[in-house]
Design an enzyme around this catalytic site. Sequence first.
Site, PDB file in Angstrom:
ATOM      1  CG  HIS A 147      -1.979  -0.978   1.238  1.00 51.49           C
ATOM      2  ND1 HIS A 147      -3.101  -0.847   2.029  1.00 51.49           N
ATOM      3  CD2 HIS A 147      -2.139  -2.152   0.561  1.00 51.49           C
ATOM      4  CE1 HIS A 147      -3.906  -1.870   1.829  1.00 51.49           C
ATOM      5  NE2 HIS A 147      -3.338  -2.682   0.953  1.00 51.49           N
ATOM      6  CD  GLU A 206      -2.055   4.126   3.181  1.00 53.88           C
ATOM      7  OE1 GLU A 206      -1.723   3.462   2.156  1.00 53.88           O
ATOM      8  OE2 GLU A 206      -3.215   4.168   3.599  1.00 53.88           O
ATOM      9  CB  CYS A 211      -6.707  -0.366   5.226  1.00 58.98           C
ATOM     10  SG  CYS A 211      -4.998  -0.966   5.088  1.00 58.98           S
ATOM     11  CB  CYS A 214      -2.100   1.663   6.249  1.00 61.65           C
ATOM     12  SG  CYS A 214      -1.743   0.846   4.675  1.00 61.65           S
TER      13      CYS A 214
END
Length: 171
Positions: free
Chosen positions: A72, A74, A102, A105
Amino acid sequence: MQMVGFPQPNWLNFRMGLMQNDDEHWMEFALKEADKALNCNEVPVGAVIVHANKIIGRGYNQRETLKDPTAHAEMLAITSAAIAREAWRLDDCTLYVTLEPCAMCAGAILNARLPRVVFGAYDREYGMCGSVENLLDQNLLNHKALVRGGIVQEKCQALLDAFFKKLREKQ
């Protein structure tokens, strides 16, 4: 714009060299990262980490490209910043990301000790910084983070909407 999170003294922004009106400025760099994801046919989410008015970490979604469920924006930005700082603690930095983080993260944000997260679009299904839950403001761990959502929200949401519309048209 909505502010979500625990009460935080105003000095935090001054201590980190950040002002609230800078959030829009830094979010534009996160949007540039999201464009990179879009160009790779990835969900267009981008992130940057800022320390002392300088970007020290960048990332964009690369789950499909890297065949990695943890890739992801992040996560990649946090790794990039930790390498740049040569330290896992990012306790005087701010994460800017185009989509609400999410659960995975949010966990990485807490583990990196990031004190502040600014995001663009809300994620009503998986968002863990206020939409579904706010994991950054729980008494489960020894760290919390201040969250500011909805920054440059229209641009962030439009990028996501265009991507998913195109994806549906292909099917």
